[in-house]
Design a protein around this motif. Structure first.
Motif, short mmCIF file in Angstrom:
data_model
loop_
_atom_site.label_atom_id
_atom_site.label_comp_id
_atom_site.label_asym_id
_atom_site.label_seq_id
_atom_site.Cartn_x
_atom_site.Cartn_y
_atom_site.Cartn_z
N CYS A 66 39.57 41.55 45.32
CA CYS A 66 40.37 43.24 44.69
C CYS A 66 38.84 44.06 45.60
N TYR A 96 34.95 48.76 45.14
CA TYR A 96 35.51 47.50 43.64
C TYR A 96 34.57 48.43 43.10
N SER A 111 34.05 48.64 38.63
CA SER A 111 34.25 47.55 37.29
C SER A 111 33.47 48.68 36.53
N ARG A 119 44.58 43.36 45.20
CA ARG A 119 44.98 44.61 44.75
C ARG A 119 43.49 45.64 45.77
N TYR A 175 39.75 50.17 43.90
CA TYR A 175 40.27 49.05 42.63
C TYR A 175 39.69 49.12 41.45
N ASN A 209 38.82 49.48 37.42
CA ASN A 209 39.00 48.81 36.48
C ASN A 209 38.56 49.31 35.08
N TYR A 263 43.45 49.59 36.58
CA TYR A 263 44.01 49.12 35.48
C TYR A 263 42.99 49.46 35.01
#
Length: 375
Positions: free
Chosen positions: A99, A104, A106, A133, A138, A140, A171
């Motif tokens: 991703c 990225y 997180s 993704r 991305y 999350n 997400y």
């Protein structure tokens, strides 16, 4: 200055190992951090907060892992006036999810203001690659705010299976997307019909709340698959957005409502190359919406619960609205049961902005702002 790799220069990735770091440049055209495809540009893991301002991050490159440009984990990140250019992940093999061609993220938080994301991507070349993704970003389980940002020519491609979010893949967590521009972002191709690319511009799943307001989506598309959607949503609120010339022939919807509750107010969905809005499931409430000149239906409900009020669906090639449970005070190409509905021509003042004529004049040269009233 120009910071790159090589003898006597930087070693990439740059690793932030001090809590609450600030990196402030003289402007992204002046202060450029260029990994020259040697590695990702920057990594930051659990460092409290990170502030990035006036910088360009470009030419990050990784194979079969996360974060081609920046890898940001469990940190509150604030980005202002930065450029993210030509960062990518190269998929050579494997089935694991990878991703974030550009960023990225997180956990923690991402707040980006007045920043530019161009040509960040996840691309494939191996015989069997899958599950990618987020071309530009991305995120999350993060608290995400994007305000005044531009996303252009970002994309995700895989050989098989999952391919989500040409510009953004979100997400969980929450997201507030304000006054952003999305142009010519895309997902695809894949070669298996049962696993399809979703969200040419944006894929959002389990994001609560998700709000998208004052944004422009133009020329975004899905390069393969039937059930795609330039926006893929499992809930959210959309207000005062313009969707113009998105999609691709034979695909299902500029806006694809997969599940959850979606509320749309004062949105314009026009000149799409497929259905304007496709409801696969969940519940859609649309108020003061205009769906005009789309190649298929303006509003197509497959298996959801849809309520439309004070809407216009006109000049769409297949029809205005179909299989809608509750329609009131709306203008559609075909007769709709409900109070105040009409099939009279709405008499658009033009086929560019789709404003209505009125006795007091006509708004010209702009969608929601930037124009003027004329007689």
């Amino acid at each position: 200055g120009f910071y790159t790799n090589g003898a006597g220069c930087e070693t990439f990735p740059l690793v932030v190992n001090t809590v609450d770091t600030k990196l402030i440049g003289a402007g992204p055209a002046v202060t450029v951090i260029d990994a020259q495809q040697s590695n990702r540009v920057l990594a930051c893991d659990n460092m409290g907060s990170l502030r990035l301002e006036g910088l360009a991050f470009q030419n990050g490159y990784l194979v079969d892992t996360h974060g081609g440009g920046l890898y940001l984990s469990s940190t509150l990140v604030t980005i202002t006036n930065c450029w993210f250019l030509n960062n990518r992940i190269y998929r050579n093999s494997g089935t694991a999810v990878k991703c974030g061609g550009g960023l990225y993220v997180s956990g923690g938080g991402l707040s980006a203001y007045d920043s530019l994301f161009v040509s960040n991507r996840i691309v494939w070349s191996g015989a069997y690659t899958e599950n990618s993704r987020g071309g530009a970003i991305y995120a999350n389980a993060a608290i995400t705010t994007l305000d005044g940002c531009t996303f252009r020519r970002n994309n995700v491609e895989v050989k098989h299976y999952e391919c989500y979010g040409g510009a953004l893949c979100l997400y969980g967590g929450s997201a507030d997307i304000i006054n952003c521009v999305f142009q010519t972002n895309y997902v695809g191709p894949t070669s298996l019909g049962s696993f399809l690319p979703y969200g040419g511009a944006l894929f959002g799943s389990g994001v609560s709340p998700l709000t998208i307001s004052g944004c422009s989506f133009a020329g975004n598309y899905n390069n393969d698959g039937l059930l795609a959607g330039v926006l893929y949503l499992t809930g959210g609120a959309l207000a005062r957005n313009v969707f113009d010339r998105n999609g691709a022939a034979g695909k299902h919807g500029d806006i694809y409502v997969a599940s959850g509750a979606v509320a749309m107010t004062n949105n314009l969905v026009i000149r799409g190359y497929t259905h304007g809005i496709y409801v696969a499931g969940g519940a859609l409430t649309i108020v003061n919406g205009t769906m005009a000149a789309n190649t298929n239906w303006g509003l197509y409900n497959n298996a959801g619960a849809v309520t439309a009020r004070n809407c216009i669906a006109w000049g769409n090639l297949s029809g205005g609205m179909t299989n809608i449970a509750t329609v009131t005070y709306s203008c559609s190409q075909e007769i709709q049961t409900g109070d105040g509905n009409t099939t009279n021509d709405p008499m658009f003042a033009d086929n560019l902005y789709f404003h209505l004529r009125s006795r007091s004049g006509t708004y010209t040269d702009g969608f929601f702002d930037g124009g003027a009233w004329g007689s």
